[in-house]
Design a protein around this motif. Structure first.
Motif, PDB file in Angstrom:
ATOM      1  N   GLN A  94       0.943  -1.135   0.057  1.00  0.00           N
ATOM      2  CA  GLN A  94      -0.026  -0.026  -0.108  1.00  0.00           C
ATOM      3  C   GLN A  94       0.767   1.206   0.054  1.00  0.00           C
ATOM      4  O   GLN A  94       1.972   1.424   0.412  1.00  0.00           O
ATOM      5  CB  GLN A  94      -0.884  -0.129   1.204  1.00  0.00           C
ATOM      6  CG  GLN A  94      -1.809  -1.289   1.316  1.00  0.00           C
ATOM      7  CD  GLN A  94      -2.505  -1.164   2.745  1.00  0.00           C
ATOM      8  OE1 GLN A  94      -2.232  -0.337   3.603  1.00  0.00           O
ATOM      9  NE2 GLN A  94      -3.306  -2.298   3.040  1.00  0.00           N
ATOM     10  N   SER A 179      -3.115  -4.856  -4.920  1.00  0.00           N
ATOM     11  CA  SER A 179      -2.222  -5.612  -4.992  1.00  0.00           C
ATOM     12  C   SER A 179      -2.843  -7.001  -5.866  1.00  0.00           C
ATOM     13  O   SER A 179      -3.831  -7.360  -5.455  1.00  0.00           O
ATOM     14  CB  SER A 179      -1.349  -6.278  -3.949  1.00  0.00           C
ATOM     15  OG  SER A 179      -0.612  -5.212  -3.369  1.00  0.00           O
ATOM     16  N   GLN A 210      -0.628  -1.230  -8.419  1.00  0.00           N
ATOM     17  CA  GLN A 210       0.571  -2.243  -8.336  1.00  0.00           C
ATOM     18  C   GLN A 210       0.789  -2.387  -9.911  1.00  0.00           C
ATOM     19  O   GLN A 210      -0.007  -2.296 -10.947  1.00  0.00           O
ATOM     20  CB  GLN A 210       0.339  -3.556  -7.693  1.00  0.00           C
ATOM     21  CG  GLN A 210       1.524  -4.090  -7.612  1.00  0.00           C
ATOM     22  CD  GLN A 210       1.018  -5.385  -6.896  1.00  0.00           C
ATOM     23  OE1 GLN A 210       0.267  -6.178  -7.052  1.00  0.00           O
ATOM     24  NE2 GLN A 210       2.019  -5.802  -6.041  1.00  0.00           N
ATOM     25  N   ASN A 244       4.750  -0.181  -6.676  1.00  0.00           N
ATOM     26  CA  ASN A 244       3.612   0.461  -6.532  1.00  0.00           C
ATOM     27  C   ASN A 244       3.922   1.761  -7.700  1.00  0.00           C
ATOM     28  O   ASN A 244       4.646   2.728  -7.427  1.00  0.00           O
ATOM     29  CB  ASN A 244       3.121   1.132  -5.197  1.00  0.00           C
ATOM     30  CG  ASN A 244       2.484   0.076  -4.716  1.00  0.00           C
ATOM     31  OD1 ASN A 244       2.254  -1.132  -4.929  1.00  0.00           O
ATOM     32  ND2 ASN A 244       1.722   0.508  -3.556  1.00  0.00           N
TER      33      ASN A 244
END
Length: 503
Positions: A94, A179, A210, A244
């Motif tokens: 995150q 994710s 992601q 990310n």
């Protein structure tokens, strides 16, 4: 100095092993090529002591290019969280909530940002009574079974002489692509990616989520420059890892000063809220491969916290770099003469006649001439191979920045022609043709696709949501099995203690 042009004929004429061997010693020096005197941004895959312990705030790479499918727009991609193991659950990856993720634009070459696109994130959890990231098959970003989600706000900040002139909220509560847990949890992940692409005013677009790490290179150089044994070069160290990503596509006339001055400098930073409640910069990045292999340990954290206008403090690290000397000592590849002034125009000011702004203040930024149209057939070595739409004129996802930088740092521009490279010429995954262009992330599990969310929840039992159901005995049975296991473990510990006392 004018824009560089060379044909690609014979560039890989040396056998792969020999070419890789030369590159292996020079791979570390690639950082020196990307960093010119006073450089202040890095391709920061764990490049500095402090940031390596806080990956949520750690920039990995920045890309900037004229959009190939929309040549009147510019795309900027910045990545965070290096080396994301796809199966790294149950707490997947995150963006930090106490951070500002910024994309900076210098549109007049004065080493000061004129525009900032600021991303800030919030995390939302539906059910805190389960350890699961998702409680069933996820079919959309608003699926009730996507237990943990993130959203972000996007602001445009206009500055003059480092003072804020105007702030505009461009978007609120935009969903982040999650994710990629695996095929059983997210069987159609590409749909989730598409749903995370958000349209902004003026036909601009934004994305956060992601992605496959687009950087490709052999990082084994840190094993004492391959330990003098170059037989294992050519392995893409980042293959299979995710990052990310933040991607932004905007009309070029929004970021360029004018049609007469189309060159922009671009970099990214992360600000983290400190104990006093203020934000302080902890990571920054423009050109690739800088802080890892150029700055000594004593300068690395300072480097991440500094600004382009103060780049001169790192001058000696690059004009008299350590790595070419190591390469010469180990591999007998003669280092170019110092000071390395040949690198200044290309990497500190921009290439004259291509991406050097008029009246430029020397500073390390990823410089892009937005008036150069995209190439129909991009060449991986960019400007060095006659493709002026590529690195170091910005950076496309397909640009082989290791090979291009290495050849320059080992003297390509001062008479030492070479075909050096790390034998990793492309990413392990193909990039997308449309925004956000980055490849889909590798999934955490390669299991079979579940039939449906309802079937999965039925199999698990409604105990996930705290409701009662005929299926709850499955959860109860699992809990009972877990309790029995704890009793067995406890009994084993008691037996071990008795045996220990007997001895």
């Amino acid at each position: 100095m004018t824009a560089i042009s060379r044909t690609g004929a014979g560039r890989r004429g040396v056998a792969t092993l020999i070419c890789g061997a030369l590159a292996a010693g020079g791979l570390a020096a690639a950082g020196a090529a990307a960093l010119a005197p006073g450089a202040a941004y890095a391709s920061s895959h764990r490049e500095a002591p402090l940031i390596s312990g806080t990956p949520q705030y750690d920039n990995t790479d920045v890309y900037a290019f004229v959009s190939p499918d929309k040549p009147d727009s510019t795309t900027i991609i910045a990545n965070w969280i290096p080396f994301e193991e796809p199966a790294g659950g149950p707490n997947f990856f995150q963006f930090a909530e106490d951070a500002q993720y910024d994309l900076h634009i210098d549109n007049n070459g004065d080493a000061k940002d004129d525009l900032i696109f600021r991303y800030t994130f919030n995390t939302h959890t539906k059910n805190k009574k389960t350890f699961l990231y998702n409680t069933g098959v996820v079919e959309s970003l608003d699926d009730p079974d996507l237990n943990i989600t993130q959203t972000y706000d996007l602001e445009l900040i206009k500055l003059k002489n480092k003072r804020v002139e105007h702030e505009t909220k461009l978007a609120d509560d935009v969903p982040v692509a999650p994710s990629n847990v695996g095929k059983a949890s997210m069987p159609y992940y590409s749909k989730l990616r598409d749903q995370a692409i958000y349209k902004l005013p003026n036909d601009a677009k934004t994305f956060a989520g992601q992605a496959d790490d687009p950087f490709f290179l052999d990082l084994r150089v840190f094993d004492l420059l391959y330990g003098g044994d170059l037989s294992e070069v050519g392995n893409d160290t980042l293959k299979g890892y995710n990052v990310n990503s933040i991607a932004l596509q905007v009309p070029t006339d929004l970021i360029a000063e004018s049609k007469h001055q189309p060159i922009v400098g671009i970099w990214s930073t992360t600000q983290r809220r400190n104990a006093q409640g203020y934000y302080e910069q902890v990571s920054r990045l423009g050109n690739p491969l800088v802080n890892e292999v150029v700055n000594p340990i004593k300068d690395k954290d300072k480097f991440n916290a500094s600004e382009p206008k103060d780049d001169a403090q790192f001058l000696k690290n690059v004009t008299n770099p350590e790595l070419p000397k190591l390469i010469e000592a180990i591999y007998k590849i003669k280092a170019p003469a110092e000071p390395r002034n040949d690198l200044v125009d290309v990497f500190l000011k921009g290439v004259k006649g291509l991406n050097q702004p008029p009246y430029v203040t020397p500073s390390e930024e990823l410089r892009l001439n937005t008036s150069i149209k995209p190439s129909m057939h991009p060449k991986r070595l960019g400007v060095l191979d006659g493709d002026n739409a590529g690195f170091p004129n910005g950076r496309r996802l397909t640009d082989d920045v290791i090979d291009a930088s290495l050849q320059v740092v080992e003297g390509e521009l001062v008479g030492s022609k070479n075909d050096l490279g790390d034998a990793v010429d492309k990413n392990d995954k193909s990039f997308e043709k449309y925004f956000p262009y980055v490849a889909l992330p590798t999934e955490g599990s390669r299991g079979k696709t579940a039939k449906s969310s309802a079937d999965t929840k039925s199999a698990l039992g409604d105990g996930l949501t705290g409701a009662t159901s005929e299926n709850t005995p499955l959860i109860a049975a699992s809990a009972g099995a877990g309790a029995a296991g704890i009793l067995l473990i406890g009994g084993g510990l008691m037996w071990w203690r008795r045996m220990r006392r007997n001895y």
